[in-house]
Design an enzyme around this catalytic site. Structure first.
Site, mmCIF file in Angstrom:
data_model
loop_
_atom_site.group_PDB
_atom_site.id
_atom_site.type_symbol
_atom_site.label_atom_id
_atom_site.label_comp_id
_atom_site.label_asym_id
_atom_site.label_seq_id
_atom_site.Cartn_x
_atom_site.Cartn_y
_atom_site.Cartn_z
ATOM 1 N N TYR A 139 1.326 -1.199 -0.441
ATOM 2 C CA TYR A 139 0.173 -0.298 0.026
ATOM 3 C C TYR A 139 0.862 1.287 -0.192
ATOM 4 O O TYR A 139 0.471 2.753 -0.129
ATOM 5 C CB TYR A 139 -1.237 0.176 1.294
ATOM 6 C CG TYR A 139 -2.125 -0.967 1.251
ATOM 7 C CD1 TYR A 139 -2.128 -2.075 0.800
ATOM 8 C CD2 TYR A 139 -3.008 -1.660 1.891
ATOM 9 C CE1 TYR A 139 -3.070 -3.444 0.568
ATOM 10 C CE2 TYR A 139 -3.512 -1.770 2.692
ATOM 11 C CZ TYR A 139 -3.374 -3.134 1.695
ATOM 12 O OH TYR A 139 -4.755 -4.160 2.224
HETATM 13 N N1 LIG Z 1 -5.951 -8.293 2.170
HETATM 14 C C1 LIG Z 1 -6.292 -8.464 0.798
HETATM 15 O O1 LIG Z 1 -5.905 -8.330 -0.557
HETATM 16 C C2 LIG Z 1 -7.449 -6.948 0.805
HETATM 17 C C3 LIG Z 1 -7.938 -6.043 -0.324
HETATM 18 C C4 LIG Z 1 -8.658 -5.050 0.026
HETATM 19 C C5 LIG Z 1 -9.092 -4.693 0.814
HETATM 20 N N2 LIG Z 1 -7.865 -4.773 2.011
HETATM 21 C C6 LIG Z 1 -8.195 -4.334 3.115
HETATM 22 O O2 LIG Z 1 -9.501 -3.855 3.440
HETATM 23 C C7 LIG Z 1 -9.977 -2.300 3.639
HETATM 24 C C8 LIG Z 1 -10.835 -2.051 3.205
HETATM 25 O O3 LIG Z 1 -11.636 -2.860 1.508
HETATM 26 P P1 LIG Z 1 -11.565 -1.146 0.551
HETATM 27 O O4 LIG Z 1 -10.629 -0.333 0.320
HETATM 28 O O5 LIG Z 1 -11.768 -2.071 -1.123
HETATM 29 O O6 LIG Z 1 -12.812 -1.025 0.995
HETATM 30 P P2 LIG Z 1 -14.274 -0.422 1.545
HETATM 31 O O7 LIG Z 1 -14.156 -0.188 3.022
HETATM 32 O O8 LIG Z 1 -14.924 -2.083 1.771
HETATM 33 O O9 LIG Z 1 -14.639 0.936 0.550
HETATM 34 C C9 LIG Z 1 -14.082 1.993 0.435
HETATM 35 C C10 LIG Z 1 -14.937 2.709 0.007
HETATM 36 O O10 LIG Z 1 -16.137 2.445 0.484
HETATM 37 C C11 LIG Z 1 -16.258 4.774 1.152
HETATM 38 N N3 LIG Z 1 -17.104 4.460 2.304
HETATM 39 C C12 LIG Z 1 -16.500 4.619 3.202
HETATM 40 N N4 LIG Z 1 -17.466 5.031 4.840
HETATM 41 C C13 LIG Z 1 -18.484 5.379 4.383
HETATM 42 C C14 LIG Z 1 -19.632 5.727 4.297
HETATM 43 N N5 LIG Z 1 -19.896 6.215 5.632
HETATM 44 N N6 LIG Z 1 -19.964 6.245 3.642
HETATM 45 C C15 LIG Z 1 -20.265 6.155 2.145
HETATM 46 N N7 LIG Z 1 -18.854 5.874 1.527
HETATM 47 C C16 LIG Z 1 -18.182 5.230 2.225
HETATM 48 C C17 LIG Z 1 -14.996 5.311 1.769
HETATM 49 O O11 LIG Z 1 -14.732 6.618 0.942
HETATM 50 P P3 LIG Z 1 -13.891 7.417 1.148
HETATM 51 O O12 LIG Z 1 -12.676 7.254 1.514
HETATM 52 O O13 LIG Z 1 -14.296 8.461 0.446
HETATM 53 O O14 LIG Z 1 -14.616 7.883 2.821
HETATM 54 C C18 LIG Z 1 -14.087 4.027 0.063
HETATM 55 O O15 LIG Z 1 -15.282 4.573 -1.653
HETATM 56 C C19 LIG Z 1 -8.804 -1.943 2.611
HETATM 57 O O16 LIG Z 1 -8.686 -0.793 2.563
HETATM 58 C C20 LIG Z 1 -7.706 -3.064 3.075
HETATM 59 O O17 LIG Z 1 -7.491 -2.297 3.963
HETATM 60 C C21 LIG Z 1 -7.397 -6.016 1.752
#
Ligand SMILES: NC(=O)c1ccc[n+]([C@@H]2O[C@H](COP(=O)([O-])OP(=O)(O)OC[C@H]3O[C@@H](n4cnc5c(N)ncnc54)[C@H](OP(=O)(O)O)[C@@H]3O)[C@@H](O)[C@H]2O)c1
Length: 279
Positions: free
Chosen positions: A53
């Site tokens: 990241y």
């Molecule tokens: N191990 C792996 O391979 C892997 C893969 C993917 C993800 N991950 C982990 O999981 C975490 C989360 O997954 P993700 O990044 O895919 O996304 P997510 O948490 O499923 O969604 C994030 C999105 O939702 C929006 N959001 C967040 N809170 C909100 C709210 N209260 N109302 C409206 N929209 C909201 C964010 O916008 P804003 O940013 O504008 O707030 C962003 O666009 C990652 O950051 C990472 O740490 C791990």
């Protein structure tokens, strides 16, 4: 007690705060530094990052500069998936710990069972070699818990059969309508905590009409409903957010979704952007 102060207990007795903070796609430098500070101020004590990241140092800086004791923050990071040799694991781990400006990690995960450019193919032997190195790191005490991410049942069985130390966590893609029940249940049966990554389907869940309708019933937002759903399945959600409003909103999940609504959400098609199921 509020969810933000509650913990799960891993197989080795280590406590991990029930709500994590995802940091994928938050650029290193000021954005990750400011966001991590905001997340700490909102009460998050569990941060999920990865060497890939490219934001470990900014998150580490925010934690170090805070007045919070290191022992009160749970920090997870991940080995890049293309690293498949024993020696490299130690080099990568040292760099990660150095980036995070800490003496130890709370959780170190093998990011995937295959390099990204060979996704889905079998790398059993490589994974066993890497896991041996993980076990050695664990035995030194430089990492309090070890686990994997994106592992299916066969990948887990491959590790488990010869492991001295069993994986304590499997971090998988998990959200409303995308439960990965088989791997989740396998993990539960083997005392492996499931961490739910992309609990908002990387933002795709927010405008789903059924999720909006059910969220309205409980007086919460779709994001809060989605996070609560993961918790009610015994998984540890890792929502990512930037901006204080989202960061704070996502901590306010102290309500209960009734069984009939859980069932509706479990059966909900059309939430996975990659499957293109239309309701
Ligand atoms: N191990 C792996 O391979 C892997 C893969 C993917 C993800 N991950 C982990 O999981 C975490 C989360 O997954 P993700 O990044 O895919 O996304 P997510 O948490 O499923 O969604 C994030 C999105 O939702 C929006 N959001 C967040 N809170 C909100 C709210 N209260 N109302 C409206 N929209 C909201 C964010 O916008 P804003 O940013 O504008 O707030 C962003 O666009 C990652 O950051 C990472 O740490 C791990």
């Amino acid at each position: 007690m509020s969810i933000i102060n509650e913990s799960y207990v891993l197989a080795n007795g280590i406590e991990v705060p029930k709500l994590g903070f995802g940091t994928w796609k938050i650029p290193g430098g000021d954005p990750a530094y400011v966001t991590a500070k905001d997340a700490l101020a909102a009460g998050y004590r569990n941060f999920d990052t990865a060497k890939k990241y490219a934001n470990e140092s900014s998150i580490g800086k925010a934690i170090k500069e805070s007045s919070i004791d290191r022992k009160d923050v749970f920090i997870s990071s991940k080995l890049p998936p293309e690293v498949m040799t024993y020696d490299e694991v130690f080099e990568e781990f040292d760099r990660t710990v150095e980036n995070l400006q800490t003496d130890y990690l709370d959780l170190y995960l093998l990011q995937a069972p295959w390099p990204w450019n060979d996704s889905g193919n079998i790398h059993d032997r490589d994974n066993m070699i890497v896991w041996k190195a993980f076990e050695e790191l664990y035995e030194t005490g430089k990492v309090k818990a070890i686990g994997v991410a994106n592992f299916g049942i066969l990948d887990l069985e491959n590790i488990i059969k010869d492991a001295k130390v069993q994986p304590m966590v499997n971090q998988i893609r998990y959200f409303i309508g995308f439960d990965q029940e088989k791997v989740r249940d396998f993990c539960t049966d083997n005392n492996i905590l499931v961490e739910a990554y992309s609990p908002l389907a990387t933002g795709h869940l927010i405008e789903h009409p059924v999720i909006e309708e059910i969220a309205h019933k409980y007086g919460v937002t779709p994001a809060q409903l989605a996070i609560r759903y993961c918790l009610q399945h015994g998984t540890l959600p890792l929502p990512k957010a930037v901006g204080k409003d989202h960061i704070v909103e996502n901590t306010q999940v102290d309500f209960a979704i009734e069984p009939e609504d859980m069932k509706r959400l479990e059966d909900l098609p059309g939430t996975d952007p990659d499957e293109k199921i239309v309701e």
